[in-house]
Design an enzyme around this catalytic site. Sequence first.
Site, PDB file in Angstrom:
ATOM      1  N   PRO A  88      55.160  47.077  44.419  1.00  0.00           N
ATOM      2  CG  PRO A  88      55.506  45.994  46.452  1.00  0.00           C
ATOM      3  CD  PRO A  88      55.242  45.744  45.007  1.00  0.00           C
ATOM      4  CD  GLU A 115      58.755  36.601  50.080  1.00  0.00           C
ATOM      5  OE1 GLU A 115      59.132  37.681  50.567  1.00  0.00           O
ATOM      6  OE2 GLU A 115      57.695  36.042  50.395  1.00  0.00           O
ATOM      7  NE  ARG A 152      35.264  55.525  37.999  1.00  0.00           N
ATOM      8  CZ  ARG A 152      35.245  56.843  38.122  1.00  0.00           C
ATOM      9  NH1 ARG A 152      36.316  57.550  37.822  1.00  0.00           N
ATOM     10  NH2 ARG A 152      34.167  57.476  38.529  1.00  0.00           N
ATOM     11  CG  ASP A 167      34.352  61.121  39.509  1.00  0.00           C
ATOM     12  OD1 ASP A 167      33.217  61.307  39.961  1.00  0.00           O
ATOM     13  OD2 ASP A 167      34.609  60.368  38.564  1.00  0.00           O
TER      14      ASP A 167
HETATM   15  N1  ADE Z   1      52.252  43.864  44.176  1.00  0.00           N
HETATM   16  C1  ADE Z   1      52.346  43.694  45.502  1.00  0.00           C
HETATM   17  N2  ADE Z   1      52.054  44.812  46.169  1.00  0.00           N
HETATM   18  C2  ADE Z   1      51.740  45.747  45.216  1.00  0.00           C
HETATM   19  C3  ADE Z   1      51.372  47.118  45.268  1.00  0.00           C
HETATM   20  N3  ADE Z   1      51.246  47.776  46.420  1.00  0.00           N
HETATM   21  N4  ADE Z   1      51.157  47.752  44.099  1.00  0.00           N
HETATM   22  C4  ADE Z   1      51.311  47.112  42.940  1.00  0.00           C
HETATM   23  N5  ADE Z   1      51.662  45.828  42.821  1.00  0.00           N
HETATM   24  C5  ADE Z   1      51.877  45.139  43.951  1.00  0.00           C
END
Ligand code: ADE
Length: 245
Positions: A88, A115, A152, A167
């Site tokens: 993230p 974590e 794709r 798209d």
């Molecule tokens: N691993 C955990 N959350 C994630 C996300 N939002 N994007 C990519 N990998 C992740």
Amino acid sequence: MIFDILTLFPDMFRSPLEGSILGKAREEGLITVNLFNIRDYAEGRHRVTDDEPYGGGGGMIMKPEPIIRGITAIRSAHPEARVILMTPQGTPLRQELVKKLAHLSHICLVCGRYEGVDERVRDAVDEEISIGDYVLSGGEAAALVMIEAVSRLIPGVLGDEGASEDDSFSRGLLEHPQYTRPRVFEEREVPEILLSGDHQSIERWRRREALRRTWERRPDLLARAVLSDEDQEILDELRGSSGAE
Ligand code: ADE
């Protein structure tokens, strides 16, 4: 395109990769997906892949050695592979980035769990990518999103026509509304213009609706979109008719 996946849960990939489009692309040799279990690179009788964080706090952290051993093995066999950590904290995955990735020949996706991963794993990868501002329990679902979005765009994967220029996001805008039969459904009619056969007017209507939808739902996208003078006029008109500035 070759995708090498480093994961603690290879089984999470099997069924999605057998599905219609990806399954066919694999059968036809347009994409190859190799699954590598990070546990296989861990040492000791118990092949431990996680440990407690230095400094305390809850949760477990993925140890650096097994992941980096896996990355090193892939890099030595395929020096051209681009190694991407799914996290993230990474660069947000947008269609422009997907297009760039689709030009590569070999992508290695590293999936974290628990974590997070030991910070030193970040030094061993080329790039970090996030699929959105939310936290998943691991990178596996994110890696699948990436495989599908990239695949794709590879010629042949979607059949003769390939990924459509219309798209959503391909031109930086949301897609215009689409209709199929019946012409009237629960008293809601298909817009008359789509039945007119006048392709120029239909194209103009679609562009206008794509602009309207983007302006209403994702105005942030307009700042990045490539807009013609006519598009600007349409937007000015939409803004004017809504009473907004
Ligand atoms: N691993 C955990 N959350 C994630 C996300 N939002 N994007 C990519 N990998 C992740």
